[in-house]
Design an enzyme around this catalytic site. Structure first.
Site, PDB file in Angstrom:
ATOM      1  N   ASN A  32       0.824  -1.228   0.000  1.00  0.00           N
ATOM      2  CA  ASN A  32       0.000   0.000   0.000  1.00  0.00           C
ATOM      3  C   ASN A  32       0.850   1.267   0.000  1.00  0.00           C
ATOM      4  OD1 ASN A  32       0.954   0.137   2.597  1.00  0.00           O
ATOM      5  ND2 ASN A  32      -1.051   0.054   3.609  1.00  0.00           N
ATOM      6  N   LEU A  33       2.184   1.112  -0.077  1.00  0.00           N
ATOM      7  CA  LEU A  33       3.135   2.234  -0.109  1.00  0.00           C
ATOM      8  C   LEU A  33       3.053   3.118   1.134  1.00  0.00           C
ATOM      9  CD1 LEU A  33       3.150   3.328  -3.895  1.00  0.00           C
ATOM     10  CD2 LEU A  33       4.644   1.701  -2.707  1.00  0.00           C
ATOM     11  N   ALA A  81       4.411  -7.434   4.575  1.00  0.00           N
ATOM     12  CA  ALA A  81       3.677  -6.192   4.866  1.00  0.00           C
ATOM     13  C   ALA A  81       3.336  -6.089   6.344  1.00  0.00           C
ATOM     14  CB  ALA A  81       2.400  -6.138   4.031  1.00  0.00           C
ATOM     15  N   GLY A  82       3.549  -4.912   6.887  1.00  0.00           N
ATOM     16  CA  GLY A  82       3.208  -4.691   8.287  1.00  0.00           C
ATOM     17  C   GLY A  82       3.913  -3.453   8.800  1.00  0.00           C
ATOM     18  N   LEU A  83       3.593  -3.125  10.035  1.00  0.00           N
ATOM     19  CA  LEU A  83       4.237  -1.989  10.696  1.00  0.00           C
ATOM     20  C   LEU A  83       5.309  -2.549  11.619  1.00  0.00           C
ATOM     21  CD1 LEU A  83       1.001   0.054  11.582  1.00  0.00           C
ATOM     22  CD2 LEU A  83       2.380   0.108   9.488  1.00  0.00           C
ATOM     23  N   SER A 124      10.308 -12.216  13.783  1.00  0.00           N
ATOM     24  CA  SER A 124      11.430 -11.438  14.298  1.00  0.00           C
ATOM     25  C   SER A 124      12.016 -12.093  15.539  1.00  0.00           C
ATOM     26  CB  SER A 124      10.904 -10.048  14.658  1.00  0.00           C
ATOM     27  OG  SER A 124      11.832  -9.370  15.459  1.00  0.00           O
ATOM     28  N   TYR A 148       4.326  -4.378  19.170  1.00  0.00           N
ATOM     29  CA  TYR A 148       4.911  -4.893  17.923  1.00  0.00           C
ATOM     30  C   TYR A 148       5.291  -6.366  18.101  1.00  0.00           C
ATOM     31  CZ  TYR A 148       8.394  -6.022  14.391  1.00  0.00           C
ATOM     32  OH  TYR A 148       9.112  -6.665  13.399  1.00  0.00           O
ATOM     33  N   LYS A 152       3.684  -9.971  16.392  1.00  0.00           N
ATOM     34  CA  LYS A 152       4.426 -11.032  15.692  1.00  0.00           C
ATOM     35  C   LYS A 152       4.135 -12.391  16.336  1.00  0.00           C
ATOM     36  CE  LYS A 152       6.474  -8.681  12.502  1.00  0.00           C
ATOM     37  NZ  LYS A 152       6.126  -8.915  11.099  1.00  0.00           N
ATOM     38  N   LEU A 199      19.796   1.302  14.648  1.00  0.00           N
ATOM     39  CA  LEU A 199      21.174   1.761  14.744  1.00  0.00           C
ATOM     40  C   LEU A 199      21.798   2.112  13.383  1.00  0.00           C
ATOM     41  CD1 LEU A 199      23.733   2.197  16.451  1.00  0.00           C
ATOM     42  CD2 LEU A 199      24.283  -0.216  16.048  1.00  0.00           C
ATOM     43  N   PHE A 217      22.805   4.049  23.302  1.00  0.00           N
ATOM     44  CA  PHE A 217      21.894   3.815  24.429  1.00  0.00           C
ATOM     45  C   PHE A 217      22.510   2.884  25.474  1.00  0.00           C
ATOM     46  CE2 PHE A 217      18.518   4.366  20.905  1.00  0.00           C
ATOM     47  CZ  PHE A 217      18.493   5.738  21.074  1.00  0.00           C
ATOM     48  N   ARG A 291      17.995   2.570  26.462  1.00  0.00           N
ATOM     49  CA  ARG A 291      16.655   2.728  25.879  1.00  0.00           C
ATOM     50  C   ARG A 291      15.731   1.723  26.578  1.00  0.00           C
ATOM     51  NH1 ARG A 291      16.207   1.888  19.408  1.00  0.00           N
ATOM     52  NH2 ARG A 291      16.802  -0.231  19.997  1.00  0.00           N
TER      53      ARG A 291
HETATM   54  P1  NAD Z   1       9.323  -1.862   5.597  1.00  0.00           P
HETATM   55  O1  NAD Z   1       8.447  -0.918   6.362  1.00  0.00           O
HETATM   56  O2  NAD Z   1      10.434  -1.307   4.799  1.00  0.00           O
HETATM   57  O3  NAD Z   1       8.417  -2.756   4.628  1.00  0.00           O
HETATM   58  C1  NAD Z   1       7.084  -3.096   4.927  1.00  0.00           C
HETATM   59  C2  NAD Z   1       6.248  -2.790   3.697  1.00  0.00           C
HETATM   60  O4  NAD Z   1       4.891  -3.133   3.972  1.00  0.00           O
HETATM   61  C3  NAD Z   1       6.262  -1.309   3.326  1.00  0.00           C
HETATM   62  O5  NAD Z   1       6.594  -1.185   1.958  1.00  0.00           O
HETATM   63  C4  NAD Z   1       4.833  -0.833   3.600  1.00  0.00           C
HETATM   64  O6  NAD Z   1       4.418   0.161   2.688  1.00  0.00           O
HETATM   65  C5  NAD Z   1       4.043  -2.114   3.450  1.00  0.00           C
HETATM   66  N1  NAD Z   1       2.804  -2.185   4.237  1.00  0.00           N
HETATM   67  C6  NAD Z   1       2.627  -1.847   5.548  1.00  0.00           C
HETATM   68  N2  NAD Z   1       1.343  -2.077   5.911  1.00  0.00           N
HETATM   69  C7  NAD Z   1       0.710  -2.582   4.807  1.00  0.00           C
HETATM   70  C8  NAD Z   1      -0.615  -3.005   4.552  1.00  0.00           C
HETATM   71  N3  NAD Z   1      -1.547  -2.964   5.506  1.00  0.00           N
HETATM   72  N4  NAD Z   1      -0.913  -3.451   3.316  1.00  0.00           N
HETATM   73  C9  NAD Z   1       0.015  -3.489   2.327  1.00  0.00           C
HETATM   74  N5  NAD Z   1       1.281  -3.084   2.516  1.00  0.00           N
HETATM   75  C10 NAD Z   1       1.637  -2.644   3.755  1.00  0.00           C
HETATM   76  O7  NAD Z   1       9.854  -2.962   6.643  1.00  0.00           O
HETATM   77  P2  NAD Z   1      10.990  -4.059   6.475  1.00  0.00           P
HETATM   78  O8  NAD Z   1      12.133  -3.679   7.315  1.00  0.00           O
HETATM   79  O9  NAD Z   1      11.199  -4.373   5.051  1.00  0.00           O
HETATM   80  O10 NAD Z   1      10.273  -5.270   7.207  1.00  0.00           O
HETATM   81  C11 NAD Z   1       9.510  -6.237   6.498  1.00  0.00           C
HETATM   82  C12 NAD Z   1       8.916  -7.222   7.497  1.00  0.00           C
HETATM   83  O11 NAD Z   1       9.959  -7.822   8.251  1.00  0.00           O
HETATM   84  C13 NAD Z   1       7.963  -6.589   8.507  1.00  0.00           C
HETATM   85  O12 NAD Z   1       6.887  -7.474   8.731  1.00  0.00           O
HETATM   86  C14 NAD Z   1       8.814  -6.474   9.762  1.00  0.00           C
HETATM   87  O13 NAD Z   1       8.036  -6.511  10.930  1.00  0.00           O
HETATM   88  C15 NAD Z   1       9.705  -7.696   9.638  1.00  0.00           C
HETATM   89  N6  NAD Z   1      10.983  -7.550  10.351  1.00  0.00           N
HETATM   90  C16 NAD Z   1      11.790  -6.484  10.070  1.00  0.00           C
HETATM   91  C17 NAD Z   1      12.986  -6.332  10.777  1.00  0.00           C
HETATM   92  C18 NAD Z   1      13.891  -5.132  10.526  1.00  0.00           C
HETATM   93  O14 NAD Z   1      14.745  -4.865  11.358  1.00  0.00           O
HETATM   94  N7  NAD Z   1      13.762  -4.430   9.410  1.00  0.00           N
HETATM   95  C19 NAD Z   1      13.354  -7.260  11.759  1.00  0.00           C
HETATM   96  C20 NAD Z   1      12.514  -8.348  11.997  1.00  0.00           C
HETATM   97  C21 NAD Z   1      11.321  -8.476  11.287  1.00  0.00           C
HETATM   98  N1  UDP Z   2      21.144   1.708  19.405  1.00  0.00           N
HETATM   99  C1  UDP Z   2      21.835   2.835  19.819  1.00  0.00           C
HETATM  100  N2  UDP Z   2      21.498   4.051  19.270  1.00  0.00           N
HETATM  101  C2  UDP Z   2      20.528   4.195  18.327  1.00  0.00           C
HETATM  102  C3  UDP Z   2      19.820   3.034  17.912  1.00  0.00           C
HETATM  103  C4  UDP Z   2      20.153   1.813  18.475  1.00  0.00           C
HETATM  104  O1  UDP Z   2      22.721   2.756  20.659  1.00  0.00           O
HETATM  105  O2  UDP Z   2      20.255   5.329  17.888  1.00  0.00           O
HETATM  106  C5  UDP Z   2      21.512   0.389  19.951  1.00  0.00           C
HETATM  107  C6  UDP Z   2      20.399  -0.325  20.695  1.00  0.00           C
HETATM  108  O3  UDP Z   2      20.394   0.053  22.058  1.00  0.00           O
HETATM  109  C7  UDP Z   2      20.769  -1.808  20.471  1.00  0.00           C
HETATM  110  C8  UDP Z   2      21.425  -1.804  19.090  1.00  0.00           C
HETATM  111  O4  UDP Z   2      21.832  -0.449  18.850  1.00  0.00           O
HETATM  112  O5  UDP Z   2      21.749  -2.210  21.426  1.00  0.00           O
HETATM  113  C9  UDP Z   2      20.491  -2.255  17.962  1.00  0.00           C
HETATM  114  O6  UDP Z   2      19.300  -1.479  18.019  1.00  0.00           O
HETATM  115  P1  UDP Z   2      18.229  -1.513  16.856  1.00  0.00           P
HETATM  116  O7  UDP Z   2      17.113  -0.570  17.239  1.00  0.00           O
HETATM  117  O8  UDP Z   2      18.894  -1.281  15.546  1.00  0.00           O
HETATM  118  O9  UDP Z   2      17.727  -3.017  16.843  1.00  0.00           O
HETATM  119  P2  UDP Z   2      16.997  -3.895  17.992  1.00  0.00           P
HETATM  120  O10 UDP Z   2      16.914  -3.113  19.247  1.00  0.00           O
HETATM  121  O11 UDP Z   2      15.672  -4.191  17.402  1.00  0.00           O
HETATM  122  O12 UDP Z   2      17.842  -5.109  18.135  1.00  0.00           O
END
Ligand code: NAD
Ligand code: UDP
Length: 337
Positions: A32-33, A81-83, A124, A148, A152, A199, A217, A291
């Site tokens: 949905n961008l 897709a998700g937040l 995650s 969040y 999951k 980070l 943090f 944090r």
């Molecule tokens: P991102 O926000 O870049 O990508 C998510 C995409 O989903 C976006 O393009 C957004 O527009 C779309 N979206 C959101 N809600 C939607 C909806 N209701 N319908 C259709 N599209 C929708 O995030 P990402 O980092 O690419 O993460 C992708 C997935 O991986 C997510 O589910 C996230 O929770 C999971 N994840 C991410 C991380 C991370 O650190 N990036 C770590 C663990 C898990």
């Molecule tokens: N972190 C930090 N400063 C920032 C963002 C993250 O020191 O501005 C640290 C955070 O405390 C953690 C690590 O970097 O130890 C990874 O954080 P991130 O938010 O990237 O991932 P997550 O907490 O989900 O593992």
């Protein structure tokens, strides 16, 4: 094989689309961008030599999903897709449960209506909460400390129950550790809107001059240098993990759970140093309070994925920071509008 990629315009999804094309598969993006820009489609085309089909739609819209699944003769779905912002999820729990939990239920309902029975879900490492020890295996207990993470966990539980009742389905839960870096061309990468929560995007924005300094943090954790330790994984390795899951598991009905990580922990200071080396820039930082909700250390035991999927992360910390810097320095403001 046609693969519907929900959230395929986002950070991990877009890199996975490139690897799907490389592997001879056909991604169809459904996004949905909300947190992505359409310009990513041009970049996927530039890098992979093929423009994926794009459907602008919301995963909570069953009829749009049914139409997409039917029209494109979809065989498997990868559901990104998700937040994903932990802090925002505390402020807006309803939006998180609606997008992440309800969105997944609507998607599965649409797949069931059409008879598509292969699903890979983006989970995650956050589902492990504060682990009792490291490295973390898939059999560790799960828990959540924020909406969040709970969303999951709820989705994992819903999908587990659903697969039990529908044993002919293949559902794979991939638990990602900390994805970083970008496509090695620098054409694609992470493009957070507003102030980055994570980070590495923060560090890259300091390096490119968009922010003055990094706040670290806490440096009083029980870790070698006192800063938090995580399992950073190159986004291209993570993308490859999805291809491996699709290839290996499509013929193995069941519910499968895998950690996608490298098995190595790096501290915040390790990451800062590696980024300084890659970019040739100094990263000024200040030590600030911990944090809330952060844990000391978290890294994966990826041996189950290594064994079952024939997949292992191969890219080094230096690859992650070099590629991340290439993207940031070529695209200081991210993707064009
Ligand atoms: P991102 O926000 O870049 O990508 C998510 C995409 O989903 C976006 O393009 C957004 O527009 C779309 N979206 C959101 N809600 C939607 C909806 N209701 N319908 C259709 N599209 C929708 O995030 P990402 O980092 O690419 O993460 C992708 C997935 O991986 C997510 O589910 C996230 O929770 C999971 N994840 C991410 C991380 C991370 O650190 N990036 C770590 C663990 C898990
Ligand atoms: N972190 C930090 N400063 C920032 C963002 C993250 O020191 O501005 C640290 C955070 O405390 C953690 C690590 O970097 O130890 C990874 O954080 P991130 O938010 O990237 O991932 P997550 O907490 O989900 O593992």
């Amino acid at each position: 094989m046609n693969v519907l990629v929900t959230g395929g315009a986002g950070y991990i999804g877009s890199h996975t689309c490139v690897q799907l094309i490389e592997a001879g598969m056909t991604p169809v993006i459904f996004d949905n961008l909300y947190n992505a820009k359409a310009a990513v489609l041009d970049r996927i085309e530039k890098v992979a030599g093929k423009r994926p089909e794009f459907i602008q739609g919301d995963v909570r819209d069953k009829s749009a999903l049914v139409a997409a699944l039917k029209t494109h003769d979809i065989h498997s779905v990868i559901h990104f897709a998700g937040l994903k912002a932990v802090g925002e999820s505390v402020e807006k729990p309803l939006e998180y449960y609606d997008n992440n939990v309800n969105g997944t239920l609507v998607l599965v309902d649409a797949m069931r209506a059409v008879g598509v029975k292969h699903l890979v879900f983006s989970s995650s490492a956050t589902v492990y909460g504060d682990p009792a020890s490291v490295p973390i295996t898939e059999s560790f207990p799960t828990s959540a400390t924020n909406p969040y993470g709970r969303s999951k966990l709820m989705v994992e539980e819903c999908l587990t129950d659903f697969q039990k009742a529908n044993p002919e389905w293949t559902i794979t839960l991939l638990r990602y550790f900390n994805p970083v870096g970008s496509h090695p061309t620098g054409e694609m990468g992470e493009d957070p809107q507003g102030i980055p929560n994570n980070l590495m995007p923060f560090v890259s924005q300091v390096a490119v001059g968009r922010r003055d300094f990094l706040s670290i943090f806490g440096n009083d954790y029980p870790t070698p240098d006192g800063t938090g330790v995580r399992d950073y994984i190159h986004v291209m390795d993570l993308a490859d993990g999805h291809i491996a899951a699709l290839k290996r598991l499509n013929h193995r009905k069941g519910l499968h759970i895998y950690n996608l990580g490298t098995g190595n922990g790096s501290s915040v200071l390790d990451m800062v140093k590696a980024f300084e080396l890659a970019s040739g820039k100094q990263i000024p930082y200040k030590i600030v309070d911990r944090r809330p909700g952060d844990i000391a250390e978290c890294w994966a035991d990826p041996s189950k994925a290594n064994k079952d999927l024939g997949w292992a992360a191969t890219r080094s910390l230096q690859d992650m920071t070099t590629d991340g810097w290439k993207w940031q320095s070529l695209n200081p403001e991210g993707y064009p509008e």
